[in-house]
Design an enzyme around this catalytic site. Structure first.
Site, PDB file in Angstrom:
ATOM      1  N   GLY A  17      38.925  26.057  32.048  1.00 61.71           N
ATOM      2  CA  GLY A  17      38.751  27.471  31.705  1.00 61.71           C
ATOM      3  C   GLY A  17      40.003  28.051  31.058  1.00 61.71           C
ATOM      4  O   GLY A  17      41.028  27.374  30.932  1.00 61.71           O
ATOM      5  N   ILE A  58      32.428  22.194  42.162  1.00 61.52           N
ATOM      6  CA  ILE A  58      32.890  22.878  43.373  1.00 61.52           C
ATOM      7  C   ILE A  58      31.743  23.437  44.225  1.00 61.52           C
ATOM      8  O   ILE A  58      31.988  23.999  45.283  1.00 61.52           O
ATOM      9  CB  ILE A  58      33.948  23.973  43.099  1.00 61.52           C
ATOM     10  CG1 ILE A  58      33.422  25.043  42.179  1.00 61.52           C
ATOM     11  CG2 ILE A  58      35.249  23.409  42.614  1.00 61.52           C
ATOM     12  CD1 ILE A  58      34.208  26.336  42.352  1.00 61.52           C
ATOM     13  N   ALA A  81      35.256  29.917  38.616  1.00 62.72           N
ATOM     14  CA  ALA A  81      34.351  31.030  38.946  1.00 62.72           C
ATOM     15  C   ALA A  81      33.244  31.073  37.895  1.00 62.72           C
ATOM     16  O   ALA A  81      33.401  30.542  36.790  1.00 62.72           O
ATOM     17  CB  ALA A  81      35.120  32.354  38.923  1.00 62.72           C
ATOM     18  N   TYR A 145      28.902  40.283  40.318  1.00 64.34           N
ATOM     19  CA  TYR A 145      30.148  39.529  40.154  1.00 64.34           C
ATOM     20  C   TYR A 145      31.230  40.132  41.061  1.00 64.34           C
ATOM     21  O   TYR A 145      31.920  39.420  41.797  1.00 64.34           O
ATOM     22  CB  TYR A 145      30.574  39.571  38.685  1.00 64.34           C
ATOM     23  CG  TYR A 145      31.972  39.080  38.383  1.00 64.34           C
ATOM     24  CD1 TYR A 145      32.253  37.712  38.306  1.00 64.34           C
ATOM     25  CD2 TYR A 145      33.018  39.977  38.157  1.00 64.34           C
ATOM     26  CE1 TYR A 145      33.526  37.270  38.019  1.00 64.34           C
ATOM     27  CE2 TYR A 145      34.295  39.540  37.862  1.00 64.34           C
ATOM     28  CZ  TYR A 145      34.555  38.190  37.793  1.00 64.34           C
ATOM     29  OH  TYR A 145      35.836  37.745  37.504  1.00 64.34           O
TER      30      TYR A 145
HETATM   31  N1  LIG Z   1      38.452  36.389  31.990  1.00 66.50           N
HETATM   32  C1  LIG Z   1      38.738  37.585  32.476  1.00 66.50           C
HETATM   33  O1  LIG Z   1      38.853  38.585  31.736  1.00 66.50           O
HETATM   34  C2  LIG Z   1      38.926  37.759  33.956  1.00 66.50           C
HETATM   35  C3  LIG Z   1      39.055  39.058  34.481  1.00 66.50           C
HETATM   36  C4  LIG Z   1      39.237  39.207  35.847  1.00 66.50           C
HETATM   37  C5  LIG Z   1      39.316  38.103  36.684  1.00 66.50           C
HETATM   38  N2  LIG Z   1      39.181  36.860  36.151  1.00 66.50           N
HETATM   39  C6  LIG Z   1      39.212  35.702  37.063  1.00 66.50           C
HETATM   40  O2  LIG Z   1      40.240  34.812  36.652  1.00 66.50           O
HETATM   41  C7  LIG Z   1      39.825  33.460  36.859  1.00 66.50           C
HETATM   42  C8  LIG Z   1      39.995  32.674  35.564  1.00 66.50           C
HETATM   43  O3  LIG Z   1      39.213  33.284  34.537  1.00 66.50           O
HETATM   44  P1  LIG Z   1      38.961  32.549  33.158  1.00 66.50           P
HETATM   45  O4  LIG Z   1      38.869  33.577  32.104  1.00 66.50           O
HETATM   46  O5  LIG Z   1      39.914  31.420  33.004  1.00 66.50           O
HETATM   47  O6  LIG Z   1      37.493  31.981  33.409  1.00 66.50           O
HETATM   48  P2  LIG Z   1      36.705  30.861  32.592  1.00 66.50           P
HETATM   49  O7  LIG Z   1      37.351  30.559  31.304  1.00 66.50           O
HETATM   50  O8  LIG Z   1      35.273  31.272  32.610  1.00 66.50           O
HETATM   51  O9  LIG Z   1      36.886  29.602  33.535  1.00 66.50           O
HETATM   52  C9  LIG Z   1      36.219  29.483  34.757  1.00 66.50           C
HETATM   53  C10 LIG Z   1      36.030  28.028  35.024  1.00 66.50           C
HETATM   54  O10 LIG Z   1      35.391  27.845  36.293  1.00 66.50           O
HETATM   55  C11 LIG Z   1      34.950  26.520  36.330  1.00 66.50           C
HETATM   56  N3  LIG Z   1      33.686  26.390  37.048  1.00 66.50           N
HETATM   57  C12 LIG Z   1      32.619  27.218  37.058  1.00 66.50           C
HETATM   58  N4  LIG Z   1      31.639  26.684  37.804  1.00 66.50           N
HETATM   59  C13 LIG Z   1      32.114  25.493  38.282  1.00 66.50           C
HETATM   60  C14 LIG Z   1      31.580  24.467  39.100  1.00 66.50           C
HETATM   61  N5  LIG Z   1      30.340  24.521  39.618  1.00 66.50           N
HETATM   62  N6  LIG Z   1      32.355  23.394  39.380  1.00 66.50           N
HETATM   63  C15 LIG Z   1      33.589  23.296  38.876  1.00 66.50           C
HETATM   64  N7  LIG Z   1      34.149  24.224  38.085  1.00 66.50           N
HETATM   65  C16 LIG Z   1      33.409  25.304  37.797  1.00 66.50           C
HETATM   66  C17 LIG Z   1      34.782  26.055  34.887  1.00 66.50           C
HETATM   67  O11 LIG Z   1      35.812  25.137  34.680  1.00 66.50           O
HETATM   68  P3  LIG Z   1      35.650  23.871  33.720  1.00 66.50           P
HETATM   69  O12 LIG Z   1      35.467  24.452  32.346  1.00 66.50           O
HETATM   70  O13 LIG Z   1      36.889  23.123  33.911  1.00 66.50           O
HETATM   71  O14 LIG Z   1      34.443  23.155  34.186  1.00 66.50           O
HETATM   72  C18 LIG Z   1      35.086  27.296  34.070  1.00 66.50           C
HETATM   73  O15 LIG Z   1      35.672  26.980  32.847  1.00 66.50           O
HETATM   74  C19 LIG Z   1      38.393  33.521  37.375  1.00 66.50           C
HETATM   75  O16 LIG Z   1      38.399  33.371  38.773  1.00 66.50           O
HETATM   76  C20 LIG Z   1      37.921  34.907  36.983  1.00 66.50           C
HETATM   77  O17 LIG Z   1      36.938  35.395  37.877  1.00 66.50           O
HETATM   78  C21 LIG Z   1      38.994  36.656  34.806  1.00 66.50           C
END
Ligand SMILES: NC(=O)c1ccc[n+]([C@@H]2O[C@H](COP(=O)([O-])OP(=O)(O)OC[C@H]3O[C@@H](n4cnc5c(N)ncnc54)[C@H](OP(=O)(O)O)[C@@H]3O)[C@@H](O)[C@H]2O)c1
Length: 302
Positions: A17, A58, A81, A145
């Site tokens: 991610g 996960i 997530a 969410y």
């Molecule tokens: N993006 C935002 O603006 C934002 C805002 C507030 C909070 N957050 C929090 O910050 C964190 C990182 O965000 P991000 O933008 O990096 O999110 P992201 O790019 O959507 O990455 C989340 C990753 O979770 C992994 N995932 C989902 N389901 C899975 C499963 N069943 N098994 C294993 N891995 C799984 C996937 O990883 P793989 O691709 O490696 O499979 C996915 O790429 C998250 O917890 C999010 O809730 C993000």
């Protein structure tokens, strides 16, 4: 700060991610830490120097336990997530499983293994009626969410008092991952219109700086809740205009819209986002929008 991290073994979930990928790079190349990145993708699992990626779903408790015991991390940074907010509204079962239940399993494993646990949460735990929010503001999510993240926070805080809850918001980067900045730039480059909300406020946060800020807080052994995000609090329309200016793209194609004009499946907090003074006192890596866009444009790293 690098030295206090260097002796630790890290586990980063969601390593494919946007944030997880950056954290693995920072830990492996900048801090020289042994690190395993868990991903849902099919990967070889081979160590490349001090780091490796491993395929772990996960939502599979047995696979999670086995992979955790094999690596025996000193510190877990749990980024995985379901982050598509509308999908969480439609498919509540998978949202709850990944965002809450799997987070609880990992926290339990960290607790039993004596590992530090850092959990990525969101400003969507708040209702957005009176942000920006301090760390001790009342949690009251208005979409599913947010419900799943708030529930995970509560379980983690109850069972792991020294856990680190890192709430962040509006992440952006210019790599391969989808995010608001990439969407605005792509749309404008294609000559398409960008409809950006005037009634969604938050703190745009450059992922490269965020990864460094998170590692600063872990190096300081911070515990409890921290709002880790960029210092600027703006609506999406204003952010889109700033992106257009920085990338020399036509701002005239950016149209202001409200949630009433363009309804989304899941409700979004209006005045979301954070006060970030607590984190800003401990790290210099939470950059303003102007600084971040300048680095992104220049291709330089912070
Ligand atoms: N993006 C935002 O603006 C934002 C805002 C507030 C909070 N957050 C929090 O910050 C964190 C990182 O965000 P991000 O933008 O990096 O999110 P992201 O790019 O959507 O990455 C989340 C990753 O979770 C992994 N995932 C989902 N389901 C899975 C499963 N069943 N098994 C294993 N891995 C799984 C996937 O990883 P793989 O691709 O490696 O499979 C996915 O790429 C998250 O917890 C999010 O809730 C993000």
């Amino acid at each position: 700060m690098a030295s206090s991290l260097a002796k630790k073994r890290f586990l980063v979930t969601g390593a494919g991610g946007q944030l997880g990928a950056q954290l693995v790079q920072e830990l492996a190349y900048r801090h020289g830490c042994p690190v395993i990145g868990w991903t849902s993708q099919n990967v070889s699992g081979e160590m490349r120097g001090n780091h490796a990626y491993r395929q772990v779903d996960i939502t599979d408790r047995q696979a999670v336990e086995q992979a955790f015991h094999e690596w025996q991390p000193d510190c877990v940074i749990h980024c995985a997530a379901v982050t598509n907010v509308d999908l969480c509204e439609r498919d509540r079962e998978i949202a709850k499983q990944v965002n809450t239940t799997s987070s609880a399993w990992l926290a339990e494993l960290a607790s039993r293994g004596g590992a530090k646990f850092a959990f990525l949460s969101s400003d969507y735990v708040f209702d957005g009626s009176d942000g920006p929010y301090d760390e001790d503001a009342r949690v009251n999510p208005i979409n599913y969410y947010g419900v799943t993240k708030a529930a995970a926070e509560q379980i983690i805080c109850e069972h792991l008092p020294d856990a680190l809850i890192l709430r962040t918001t509006v992440l952006y980067s210019n790599g391969r991952h989808n995010n608001f900045l990439k969407w605005v730039v792509t749309q404008l480059q294609m000559g398409a219109e960008v409809r950006a909300f005037t009634d969604q406020y938050g703190n745009p946060t450059w992922v490269d700086g965020l990864a460094r800020a998170i590692l600063d807080l872990i190096a300081l052994d911070c515990q409890g809740i921290y709002h880790v995000a960029g210092p600027d609090w703006v609506n999406r329309y204003t952010f889109a205009l700033q992106i257009a200016t920085a990338f020399g793209l036509p701002a005239a194609r950016i149209c202001p819209v409200t949630a009433e004009q363009l309804p989304q499946t899941a409700k979004r907090p209006v005045r979301g986002g954070f006060r970030v003074a607590k984190s800003l006192a401990l790290t210099e890596h939470l950059y303003s929008i102007d600084e971040s866009l300048q680095w992104l444009r220049g291709g330089e790293r912070a």
